[in-house]
Design an enzyme around this catalytic site. Structure first.
Site, PDB file in Angstrom:
ATOM      1  N   LYS A  55      24.063  45.625  35.501  1.00 44.36           N
ATOM      2  CA  LYS A  55      24.246  46.039  34.114  1.00 44.36           C
ATOM      3  C   LYS A  55      25.521  46.865  33.998  1.00 44.36           C
ATOM      4  O   LYS A  55      25.815  47.692  34.880  1.00 44.36           O
ATOM      5  CB  LYS A  55      23.023  46.848  33.675  1.00 44.36           C
ATOM      6  CG  LYS A  55      22.998  47.268  32.215  1.00 44.36           C
ATOM      7  CD  LYS A  55      21.679  47.985  31.934  1.00 44.36           C
ATOM      8  CE  LYS A  55      21.571  48.491  30.510  1.00 44.36           C
ATOM      9  NZ  LYS A  55      20.279  49.186  30.261  1.00 44.36           N
ATOM     10  N   SER A  84      17.746  47.704  26.535  1.00 37.42           N
ATOM     11  CA  SER A  84      19.178  47.469  26.519  1.00 37.42           C
ATOM     12  C   SER A  84      19.676  46.663  27.715  1.00 37.42           C
ATOM     13  O   SER A  84      20.843  46.296  27.760  1.00 37.42           O
ATOM     14  CB  SER A  84      19.912  48.815  26.483  1.00 37.42           C
ATOM     15  OG  SER A  84      19.686  49.548  27.689  1.00 37.42           O
ATOM     16  N   SER A 116      13.856  49.808  28.351  1.00 35.78           N
ATOM     17  CA  SER A 116      15.067  48.991  28.453  1.00 35.78           C
ATOM     18  C   SER A 116      15.157  48.119  29.691  1.00 35.78           C
ATOM     19  O   SER A 116      16.078  47.320  29.810  1.00 35.78           O
ATOM     20  CB  SER A 116      16.312  49.882  28.359  1.00 35.78           C
ATOM     21  OG  SER A 116      16.487  50.307  27.029  1.00 35.78           O
TER      22      SER A 116
END
Length: 541
Positions: free
Chosen positions: A139, A219, A243
């Site tokens: 990420k 996210s 997330s």
């Protein structure tokens, strides 16, 4: 986590590896041996002529959708697979498939060289562990010195960080191939009051691979969508509240939010040190457990150590139904409970207490903590040096407002009481106490091995003007408490994946992953995405 906790993770990894290799309960993705990568007609490390195109999950004779790390390592050990061939296959899929999904921001130009170094170690018999040669996506809020780390914001799109995040160092030391960086909800969805998950100014909008006009949740949206599309073997996500697990559930993959402190936060763009953690995401629980073992610094135990994943017989699971997520999700949870009972588990309905108070306390605490922690992080990077400068940057750069204009959370955080404020401290203490009691008391009262709930509703349509429809309370108790949670695929509602979220007590990651492997095997709910353009606006909210 202390030595005992790391040891538990290590023993669990051995058990899950044994299961995946056929010496224990088989995982739903395990299958009979197929032609290896490379082979007599196509040297390992090459893309053979006449093989399926790279947008097919069956590349070089192996189904990338279903293959597990232990299967890959077994083939690398016998010389029928190279890391370079595996890495090339994933890079090919990124080039071919990702234009539909927009999950990968960039690939590491050294990926094939990293893979070649792993191949040399395999030939020497000097393998560093189960992730040696395995392609991993990160990420893009996880620091890498070799690539930009932006948190999705143009404010950080300049010079890369000077050092890797601690977890990246562990991955590199373990021989993992750092394949690239994934898109995310900008600033981990902590910027606007009504954001659109999966959108960032750097990467645009990530789509849900199952239905492309649907949202991937936030996210860690890019990490989850990339795994659903089989663009890497595993990925790293981060979570403050939901997330990791929500994107995992909504994209039909596995996501584990570890106990707080098990994985180092150093070098990860923060929201709150009181709740933030990175964690593994994968297409099966075995791969997630292997990745966690590396991230947590736990050495892999010897294969002859007594360890078993076990089954579901006699396990007690509390089902928190959350009917507010819709009748179709509730019906899926009832079918799930029936399957678990048929496998010998005892499933009882529960409602963890204190949820209204947790919802009241969490957000104000995060505002104070974000101001403190983002200021400390920005001071280590080029660009805006603190939250006030970041707000001004967004006002001065129209590209930051192309999907949604708001930065209300930034502005509220700037005005929030500092973390030295006695009222803040009292509220955070109450929040920690109630969140832990909500899980501990429920598990003790019903003698539970875990609490289960729906991870997510069916994915909503992506709409910048409307924003998200993501009131999803199931992740909050474990996220606020710092306890582990694990999402595994449970099934589908109108072509859209729904996950089953499992949570347990502090530092119970090993037991939770063991239970998750058994649940995953029983439900056998995974299926590959079909990249449908749409299924109609009335299929979910």
């Amino acid at each position: 986590m202390g030595k005992t906790g790391r040891r538990q993770v290590a023993v669990l990894v051995v058990a899950l590896v044994s299961a995946a290799l056929g010496t224990g309960t088989p995982l739903p993705h395990a299958k009979a041996a197929e032609p290896a990568f490379g082979g007599a007609s196509s040297p390992a490390g090459s893309l053979p002529g006449g093989s399926p195109t790279v947008d097919s999950p069956s590349v070089l004779g192996v189904d990338l959708d279903r293959v597990t790390i232990p299967e890959l390592q077994a083939r690398m050990a016998d010389g029928s697979l190279t890391s370079r061939a595996l890495t090339a296959a994933y890079l090919g899929r990124i080039k071919s498939v990702d234009p539909k999904v927009h999950a990968v921001l960039r690939t590491d130009p050294t990926a094939l060289r990293q893979a070649a170094a792993s191949d040399a170690r395999h030939r020497r018999g000097d393998v560093r562990g189960p992730l040696d040669g395995i392609p991993v996506l990160l990420k893009d809020n996880v620091n890498t010195w070799s690539m930009p780390t932006t948190a999705g914001s143009l404010a950080l799109a300049g010079r890369p960080p000077e050092t890797d995040a601690a977890l990246v160092t562990r991955l590199r030391d373990a021989g993992a191939v750092i394949l690239g960086k994934t898109n995310l909800s900008e600033w981990a969805n902590f910027r606007a009051a009504k954001p659109t998950s999966g959108w960032s100014a750097v990467g645009g909008q990530t789509n849900n691979p199952y239905v492309l006009d649907r949202n991937p949740c936030g996210s860690s949206s890019g990490s989850a969508a990339a795994l659903a599309a089989s663009l890497a073997q595993v990925a790293i996500g981060t979570e403050t509240d939901g997330s990791i697990v929500c994107p995992a559930g909504m994209n039909g993959v596995v996501g584990h939010k570890p106990s707080l402190g098990l994985v180092s936060r150093a070098g990860v763009v923060p929201i709150s040190a009181e709740q933030d953690t990175a964690g593994p995401m994968a297409r099966n629980v075995t791969d997630a457990a292997l990745t966690l073992s590396v991230l947590s610094g736990g050495a892999v135990a010897r294969p002859d150590e007594p360890a078993r994943t076990g089954g579901l017989h006699g396990r007690r699971i509390g089902l928190w139904r959350l009917p507010a997520l819709g009748p179709e999700v509730d019906a899926l949870m009832m079918r799930t409970a029936k399957k678990l009972r048929a496998a010998g588990a005892e499933v009882v309905e529960v409602t963890p207490p204190y949820q209204d108070r947790l919802a009241e306390l969490e957000f104000p605490a995060l505002l104070s903590e974000f101001h403190r922690d983002i200021d400390a992080y920005l001071a280590t990077r080029s660009g805006p040096r603190n939250l006030a400068e970041l707000i001004e940057f967004n006002r001065a750069h129209p590209a930051e407002r192309t999907c949604f204009a708001g930065q209300e959370l930034f502005e509220q955080a700037l005005a929030a009481p500092p973390t030295t404020d006695p009222a803040y401290r009292a509220k955070r203490a109450e929040l920690k106490d109630l969140s832990r009691r909500s899980i501990d008391e429920t598990m003790a009262a019903h003698r539970l091995d875990a609490i289960a709930s729906p991870t997510n509703p069916p994915a909503w349509t992506t709409d910048c003007a409307r924003g998200d429809s993501d009131v999803i309370p199931s992740s909050t108790p474990a996220a606020v408490a710092g306890y582990p949670s694990l999402s595994v695929p449970a099934g589908f509602v109108n072509e859209l994946p729904v996950g089953l979220l499992l949570m347990a007590g502090d530092q119970q990651d090993a037991k939770l992953l063991s239970l998750g492997a058994a649940v995953e095997h029983r439900l056998d709910a995974w299926r590959a995405p079909r990249y449908l353009p749409s299924i109609g606006a009335d299929a979910s909210r």
